[in-house]
Design a protein around this motif. Structure first.
Motif, PDB file in Angstrom:
ATOM      1  N   ALA A   9      61.654  12.084  70.866  1.00 11.58           N
ATOM      2  CA  ALA A   9      61.749  13.217  71.783  1.00 11.58           C
ATOM      3  C   ALA A   9      62.388  14.430  71.123  1.00 11.58           C
ATOM      4  O   ALA A   9      62.159  15.563  71.538  1.00 11.58           O
ATOM      5  CB  ALA A   9      62.534  12.811  73.026  1.00 11.58           C
ATOM      6  N   THR A  10      63.215  14.227  70.104  1.00  8.59           N
ATOM      7  CA  THR A  10      63.887  15.330  69.424  1.00  8.59           C
ATOM      8  C   THR A  10      63.145  15.778  68.172  1.00  8.59           C
ATOM      9  O   THR A  10      63.514  16.767  67.560  1.00  8.59           O
ATOM     10  CB  THR A  10      65.323  14.932  69.041  1.00  8.59           C
ATOM     11  OG1 THR A  10      65.278  13.814  68.147  1.00  8.59           O
ATOM     12  CG2 THR A  10      66.130  14.574  70.268  1.00  8.59           C
ATOM     13  N   ASP A  11      62.095  15.059  67.774  1.00  9.16           N
ATOM     14  CA  ASP A  11      61.335  15.425  66.588  1.00  9.16           C
ATOM     15  C   ASP A  11      60.445  16.622  66.876  1.00  9.16           C
ATOM     16  O   ASP A  11      59.747  16.667  67.897  1.00  9.16           O
ATOM     17  CB  ASP A  11      60.462  14.254  66.111  1.00  9.16           C
ATOM     18  CG  ASP A  11      61.292  13.110  65.541  1.00  9.16           C
ATOM     19  OD1 ASP A  11      62.426  13.372  65.114  1.00  9.16           O
ATOM     20  OD2 ASP A  11      60.792  11.973  65.522  1.00  9.16           O
ATOM     21  N   ARG A  44      64.403  19.086  65.356  1.00  9.27           N
ATOM     22  CA  ARG A  44      64.549  20.489  65.729  1.00  9.27           C
ATOM     23  C   ARG A  44      65.767  21.083  65.026  1.00  9.27           C
ATOM     24  O   ARG A  44      66.836  20.493  65.021  1.00  9.27           O
ATOM     25  CB  ARG A  44      64.693  20.607  67.242  1.00  9.27           C
ATOM     26  CG  ARG A  44      63.496  20.054  68.001  1.00  9.27           C
ATOM     27  CD  ARG A  44      63.731  20.075  69.501  1.00  9.27           C
ATOM     28  NE  ARG A  44      62.697  19.310  70.178  1.00  9.27           N
ATOM     29  CZ  ARG A  44      61.492  19.781  70.474  1.00  9.27           C
ATOM     30  NH1 ARG A  44      61.187  21.027  70.163  1.00  9.27           N
ATOM     31  NH2 ARG A  44      60.603  19.016  71.079  1.00  9.27           N
ATOM     32  N   GLY A  45      65.593  22.265  64.465  1.00 10.96           N
ATOM     33  CA  GLY A  45      66.676  22.922  63.759  1.00 10.96           C
ATOM     34  C   GLY A  45      66.968  22.344  62.390  1.00 10.96           C
ATOM     35  O   GLY A  45      67.948  22.723  61.750  1.00 10.96           O
ATOM     36  N   GLU A  46      66.100  21.470  61.892  1.00  8.33           N
ATOM     37  CA  GLU A  46      66.309  20.810  60.600  1.00  8.33           C
ATOM     38  C   GLU A  46      65.478  21.483  59.518  1.00  8.33           C
ATOM     39  O   GLU A  46      64.434  22.078  59.786  1.00  8.33           O
ATOM     40  CB  GLU A  46      65.929  19.330  60.697  1.00  8.33           C
ATOM     41  CG  GLU A  46      66.180  18.536  59.420  1.00  8.33           C
ATOM     42  CD  GLU A  46      65.758  17.079  59.538  1.00  8.33           C
ATOM     43  OE1 GLU A  46      65.969  16.325  58.568  1.00  8.33           O
ATOM     44  OE2 GLU A  46      65.209  16.697  60.595  1.00  8.33           O
ATOM     45  N   THR A  47      65.951  21.386  58.275  1.00  7.38           N
ATOM     46  CA  THR A  47      65.170  21.832  57.121  1.00  7.38           C
ATOM     47  C   THR A  47      64.835  20.623  56.264  1.00  7.38           C
ATOM     48  O   THR A  47      65.730  19.899  55.818  1.00  7.38           O
ATOM     49  CB  THR A  47      65.944  22.859  56.272  1.00  7.38           C
ATOM     50  OG1 THR A  47      66.214  24.015  57.056  1.00  7.38           O
ATOM     51  CG2 THR A  47      65.132  23.268  55.054  1.00  7.38           C
ATOM     52  N   VAL A  48      63.551  20.411  56.048  1.00  9.42           N
ATOM     53  CA  VAL A  48      63.082  19.352  55.157  1.00  9.42           C
ATOM     54  C   VAL A  48      62.540  20.017  53.904  1.00  9.42           C
ATOM     55  O   VAL A  48      61.651  20.877  53.977  1.00  9.42           O
ATOM     56  CB  VAL A  48      61.996  18.490  55.820  1.00  9.42           C
ATOM     57  CG1 VAL A  48      61.403  17.506  54.807  1.00  9.42           C
ATOM     58  CG2 VAL A  48      62.572  17.733  57.006  1.00  9.42           C
ATOM     59  N   ASP A  79      55.734  18.902  68.072  1.00 10.62           N
ATOM     60  CA  ASP A  79      56.345  18.893  69.401  1.00 10.62           C
ATOM     61  C   ASP A  79      55.626  17.921  70.341  1.00 10.62           C
ATOM     62  O   ASP A  79      55.375  18.223  71.510  1.00 10.62           O
ATOM     63  CB  ASP A  79      56.351  20.299  69.993  1.00 10.62           C
ATOM     64  CG  ASP A  79      57.416  20.466  71.087  1.00 10.62           C
ATOM     65  OD1 ASP A  79      58.237  19.544  71.252  1.00 10.62           O
ATOM     66  OD2 ASP A  79      57.417  21.507  71.758  1.00 10.62           O
ATOM     67  N   GLY A  80      55.277  16.759  69.806  1.00  9.16           N
ATOM     68  CA  GLY A  80      54.663  15.706  70.601  1.00  9.16           C
ATOM     69  C   GLY A  80      53.165  15.786  70.764  1.00  9.16           C
ATOM     70  O   GLY A  80      52.543  14.857  71.301  1.00  9.16           O
TER      71      GLY A  80
END
Length: 351
Positions: A9-11, A44-48, A79-80
């Motif tokens: 859900a947070t991905d 969300r809000g992550e840098t890969v 977002d799903g």
């Protein structure tokens, strides 16, 4: 809600078993398998950070996520929602949330258009906003990247390389996206300007809540901005984990080679890295004949990095290693437990 469901859900972005093949005729050497079975997850809000040499498949992954090249296998969710084979209309809608910053900003700008017109173009085409709101978004984006309002009335040729890259970032920002692909966004800049742009991207990440897929060949640059680092070689993931662990204590021999290729100010450390690079070159030369004869007789099924690896054994050449997690870092290497993490390369190549 299970733990797995909660994470899903947070991905923001989920890539599963991604394959990308460029079709070519036999006269041109046959098909090119640019990406093979790549898995990637971004919160969300992550840098890969995607890191690897030219030809490793990192830019192809970014292009597949953006819909610029078709996926030939696997799936991509944003977002799903499954966007693997999105239509042109769907992609136009996704442009509101997904943007890109390329390596050469000048090459992607029309030199006959002012900066303001360049930034406003996507707003007119994708959103159809009124002129006053377009103007407000353009000026706000320019301010966010440290450029004055007057920049909107000037042409791209009037700006330096670093300023043009800020304009390219502003062009992404006007759409107010959630997700930005940075494809070698700082590699064409000198070191001082590179640091300024990296700091700008880091600030925008927090002020605008952005998520980045940051693509680069430079492990040190990726380390500066990323939360998670994914190392690619020959289209496959060879190492994946938290940025600090992967960059500071690399486990896969290829990741160590990337680290050794980056210059450092400490002369002792630099000499050690140069010795490691010479060793890798020696290993490559010593295995060229074996690799050529193997490839001529049958398809290479082992580790793609084995011909260049100073740790390679016969198992490495015959069996492809699976990606296995060790203490929070996933590594595809048969000898990972033997050679440890972050250790110097041996003085003699293993038999």
């Amino acid at each position: 809600m299970t733990e797995r469901t909660a994470h899903a859900a947070t991905d923001l972005l989920r890539v599963r078993g991604l394959d990308v093949t460029y079709r070519r005729s036999r006269l041109r050497g046959g098909d090119v398998h640019a990406v093979r079975g790549v898995d990637l997850t971004m919160g969300r809000g992550e840098t890969v950070g995607l890191v690897g040499e030219s030809g490793s498949g990192k830019s192809t992954i970014g292009s597949a996520v953006l819909g610029l090249v078709p996926a030939t296998g696997g799936g991509i969710e944003f977002d799903g929602a499954d966007i693997t084979h999105s239509t042109r209309t769907d992609r136009r809608m996704l442009a509101r949330r997904m943007q890109v910053v390329f390596q050469d900003p000048y090459g992607s700008m029309n030199p006959a258009h002012t900066v303001g017109d360049t930034l406003a173009e996507s707003l007119r085409y994708n959103l159809g906003l009124p002129a006053e709101e377009i103007r407000e978004r353009v000026l706000r984006a320019l301010d966010d990247v440290g450029l004055p309002p007057g920049a909107a009335h000037r042409y791209p040729a009037a700006f330096s390389g670093g300023q043009r890259q800020r304009i390219a970032i502003a062009r992404a920002l006007v759409m107010e996206p959630d997700f930005v692909v940075c494809d070698e966004a700082v590699s064409a800049l000198d070191l001082s300007v590179q640091a300024q742009v990296l700091n700008l991207l880091s600030r925008l990440k927090h002020t605008r809540g952005l998520s980045y897929l940051f693509i680069s060949h430079d492990l040190a640059v990726v380390r500066h901005l990323s939360d998670t680092i994914v190392v690619l070689y020959a289209g496959r993931v060879v190492e994946r984990g938290p940025a600090a662990l992967v960059a500071d204590r690399p486990s896969h021999p290829y990741t160590r080679a990337l680290l050794a290729a980056a210059p450092v100010p400490d002369p002792i450390a630099q000499r050690r890295r140069q010795a490691e690079r010479r060793l890798a070159t020696t290993a490559t030369t010593a295995t060229t004949a074996t690799t050529a004869s193997t490839a001529a007789g049958r398809a290479v099924t082992g580790c793609a990095f084995a011909p260049r690896c100073p740790f390679a054994q016969e198992t490495c050449r015959s069996d492809r290693p699976e990606l296995v997690e060790h203490d929070g870092v996933a590594v595809a290497c048969h000898r990972r437990d033997e050679i440890g993490a972050g250790t110097a390369l041996p003085l003699q190549r293993s038999a």
